[in-house]
Design an enzyme around this catalytic site. Structure first.
Site, PDB file in Angstrom:
ATOM      1  N   ARG A  83       0.836  -1.202   0.000  1.00  0.00           N
ATOM      2  CA  ARG A  83       0.000   0.000   0.000  1.00  0.00           C
ATOM      3  C   ARG A  83       0.870   1.252   0.000  1.00  0.00           C
ATOM      4  O   ARG A  83       1.776   1.390   0.812  1.00  0.00           O
ATOM      5  CB  ARG A  83      -0.887   0.013   1.252  1.00  0.00           C
ATOM      6  N   ARG A  92      -6.021   1.569  -4.481  1.00  0.00           N
ATOM      7  CA  ARG A  92      -5.131   1.004  -3.469  1.00  0.00           C
ATOM      8  C   ARG A  92      -5.114  -0.516  -3.509  1.00  0.00           C
ATOM      9  O   ARG A  92      -6.102  -1.151  -3.871  1.00  0.00           O
ATOM     10  CB  ARG A  92      -5.493   1.508  -2.071  1.00  0.00           C
ATOM     11  N   ASP A  95      -6.906  -1.817   1.745  1.00  0.00           N
ATOM     12  CA  ASP A  95      -7.407  -0.867   2.729  1.00  0.00           C
ATOM     13  C   ASP A  95      -8.034  -1.694   3.848  1.00  0.00           C
ATOM     14  O   ASP A  95      -8.899  -2.539   3.576  1.00  0.00           O
ATOM     15  CB  ASP A  95      -8.492  -0.041   2.031  1.00  0.00           C
ATOM     16  N   ASP A  97      -9.988  -0.968   7.268  1.00  0.00           N
ATOM     17  CA  ASP A  97     -10.579   0.083   8.099  1.00  0.00           C
ATOM     18  C   ASP A  97     -11.235  -0.521   9.331  1.00  0.00           C
ATOM     19  O   ASP A  97     -12.110  -1.397   9.212  1.00  0.00           O
ATOM     20  CB  ASP A  97     -11.649   0.860   7.315  1.00  0.00           C
TER      21      ASP A  97
HETATM   22  N1  ROI Z   1     -15.175   2.584  -3.214  1.00  0.00           N
HETATM   23  C1  ROI Z   1     -15.520   1.299  -3.122  1.00  0.00           C
HETATM   24  N2  ROI Z   1     -16.501   0.823  -3.897  1.00  0.00           N
HETATM   25  N3  ROI Z   1     -14.931   0.452  -2.235  1.00  0.00           N
HETATM   26  C2  ROI Z   1     -13.941   0.882  -1.405  1.00  0.00           C
HETATM   27  O1  ROI Z   1     -13.404   0.075  -0.615  1.00  0.00           O
HETATM   28  C3  ROI Z   1     -13.548   2.226  -1.475  1.00  0.00           C
HETATM   29  N4  ROI Z   1     -12.587   2.731  -0.653  1.00  0.00           N
HETATM   30  C4  ROI Z   1     -12.248   4.008  -0.687  1.00  0.00           C
HETATM   31  C5  ROI Z   1     -12.868   4.987  -1.641  1.00  0.00           C
HETATM   32  C6  ROI Z   1     -11.782   5.565  -2.522  1.00  0.00           C
HETATM   33  C7  ROI Z   1     -13.568   6.074  -0.853  1.00  0.00           C
HETATM   34  N5  ROI Z   1     -13.857   4.380  -2.505  1.00  0.00           N
HETATM   35  C8  ROI Z   1     -14.194   3.075  -2.410  1.00  0.00           C
HETATM   36  O2  ROI Z   1     -11.347   4.449   0.158  1.00  0.00           O
END
Ligand code: ROI
Length: 165
Positions: A83, A92, A95, A97
């Site tokens: 990343r 990315r 991610d 979260d």
């Molecule tokens: N959009 C989708 N569909 N899924 C994600 O995990 C995701 N993650 C993000 C942003 C760029 C906001 N858009 C995303 O961080």
């Protein structure tokens, strides 16, 4: 032990495999046990549209780690997946979260839980709903209410059962 929910997303370098490996990486962190895994989803990017579709999923964990130590572990896994933080809301490889950490409300500089945008992201709410349809947020609001408000525009199921691939 604290029950926490982690949302996973990727839209680069074999996203499904990135997520599958991330689940295994999480489970091998000392003090973390993965106790539930969602379906695997594909979703249209939210934010800038000039990027590939995302794979999204969520896991439930039991953890003995403090919230910030768990955050450190998540960021280390992101880094191990290559990343790089360039443009905000850009593509990315991985991610991770932290969406919920028990019923705690945390608003520090590094970490805000419940995640401040979970209620506007069906790619976060639907996977967590797979794992725990009865989940209540610290506010007392039911997850199913978010799910019903958000609907399923722009998101589809890729695989039902973990291991997905
Ligand atoms: N959009 C989708 N569909 N899924 C994600 O995990 C995701 N993650 C993000 C942003 C760029 C906001 N858009 C995303 O961080």
């Amino acid at each position: 032990m604290i029950t926490a929910y982690i949302a996973l997303g990727s839209n680069l370098e074999n996203p499904g495999l990135q997520l599958q490996r991330a689940v295994d990486d999480l489970d091998s962190v000392p003090g973390v046990n993965v106790t539930g895994v969602s379906k695997l989803y594909v979703s249209k990017p939210v934010g800038p549209q000039d990027q590939p579709d995302y794979c999204n999923a969520a896991v439930e964990i039991q953890t003995s780690l403090e919230a910030l130590s768990l955050l450190d572990a998540l960021q280390e896994i992101e880094n191990n997946h290559g990343r790089v933080r360039t443009i905000r809301w850009g593509a990315r490889t991985l991610d991770l979260d932290m969406i919920l950490y028990g019923d705690q409300v945390i608003e520090s500089e590094r970490l805000v839980v419940p995640h401040y945008q979970m209620h506007v992201r069906n790619f976060v709410v639907l996977p967590i709903f797979d794992i725990n349809p009865d989940l209540l947020l610290p506010s007392g609001k039911a997850l199913v209410q978010f799910k019903n408000e958000l609907g399923s525009d722009g998101i589809e199921i890729l695989a039902e059962q973990y291991p997905w691939l």
